[in-house]
Design an enzyme around this catalytic site. Structure first.
Site, PDB file in Angstrom:
ATOM      1  N   LYS A 260       1.181   4.095  -3.100  1.00  0.00           N
ATOM      2  CA  LYS A 260       0.853   5.516  -2.965  1.00  0.00           C
ATOM      3  C   LYS A 260       2.081   6.404  -3.225  1.00  0.00           C
ATOM      4  CE  LYS A 260      -3.560   5.097  -1.998  1.00  0.00           C
ATOM      5  NZ  LYS A 260      -4.624   5.668  -2.864  1.00  0.00           N
TER       6      LYS A 260
ATOM      7  N   TYR B  80       0.831  -1.222   0.000  1.00  0.00           N
ATOM      8  CA  TYR B  80       0.000   0.000   0.000  1.00  0.00           C
ATOM      9  C   TYR B  80       0.860   1.264   0.000  1.00  0.00           C
ATOM     10  CZ  TYR B  80      -3.682   3.285   1.376  1.00  0.00           C
ATOM     11  OH  TYR B  80      -4.542   4.355   1.430  1.00  0.00           O
TER      12      TYR B  80
END
Ligand code: NAP
Length: 232
Positions: A161, A157
């Site tokens: 990002k 994750y």
């Protein structure tokens, strides 16, 4: 009249962003990979629904054709996102498949939607893109002991990002007539974190809504939360 598309807007931060932008007078398209969920959300909001799965070329192309035929697009909010490694053992457990699945939605999805909607945005007099990133994209935060993000163990994750942030700055340089920024909503109670976040969606959507309404003299290529600029 400003026309805005929000991906993954059938719930969570995307839904709240849609609610606020409808109230601000935008014509809002609620992007949803599930037509029923999208239609129900749009009806509640007084918005328009468009089927849009960010991992699917055909779905994204069809959404772009629909919105183009309706008159075009001014604001794109790349909000759809997933976090598949929640509750796993972080670096000890991450696999290439988890990375691929996460990047497919969070990174390749963002680029797929940007690419498909660029021709529409380029025809807008005031084009705006908001890429919903995360504080976990910040190398500074994730490596600063005791700071927000340091304790987060996941790999896929935050890496996805961080890639969204790089996509943001490179697109912003390439398209100086557009305002293209990355935002960190803050840790917000949604399905993404099994409602572990301490903020409400009203608080989380604040910076998304603000950057969706940025004017031509506003920032581009930046990374912001509700309190200001974040370190990369
Ligand atoms: N919540 C937080 O604390 C937090 C913090 C920082 C950043 N963010 C970011 O904020 C954004 C919104 O997350 P959220 O917290 O509001 O989570 P959420 O409530 O789980 O909403 C995520 C949305 O993305 C959609 N989505 C997932 N995969 C998709 C796909 N392939 N195509 C189209 N839509 C897809 C979901 O649709 P379905 O309903 O069909 O699953 C849902 O509408 C994400 O980018 C997330 O990374 C959240």
């Amino acid at each position: 009249m400003t026309t805005t598309l929000i991906t993954g807007a059938n719930k969570g931060l995307g839904f709240e962003t849609a609610r606020r932008l409808v109230a601000a007078g935008h014509t809002v398209y609620v992007g949803s990979r599930d037509p029923g969920r999208g239609r129900r959300a749009a009806e509640r909001l007084g918005a328009r629904a468009v089927r849009l799965d960010v991992t699917d070329d055909g779905s994204v192309a069809a959404a772009a054709a629909t919105i183009e035929a309706d008159g075009g697009l001014d604001v794109l909010v790349n909000n759809a996102g997933i976090q598949v490694e929640l509750g796993t053992d972080g670096a000890a457990a991450v696999t290439a498949d988890m990375m691929r699945e996460t990047f497919d939605t969070n990174v390749f999805g963002t680029v797929r939607v940007l690419h498909a909607f660029l021709p529409l945005l380029r025809r807008s007099p005031a084009p705006v893109v908001v890429n919903v990133s995360s504080g976990l994209a910040s190398f500074t935060r994730v490596t600063t002991r005791g700071g927000p993000g340091y304790a987060y163990p996941g790999v896929a994750y935050p890496a996805s990002k961080a890639a969204v942030n790089m996509v943001t700055v490179q697109f912003a340089k390439a398209f100086p007539a557009m305002r293209i920024n990355a935002v960190e909503p803050g840790y917000t109670s949604t399905d993404l974190n099994h409602h572990g976040g301490h903020q409400t969606v009203e608080e989380g959507a604040e910076i998304i809504v603000r950057m969706a309404q940025v004017t031509a003299d506003g920032p581009t290529g930046g990374y912001f939360d509700a309190h200001g600029t974040l370190p990369w």
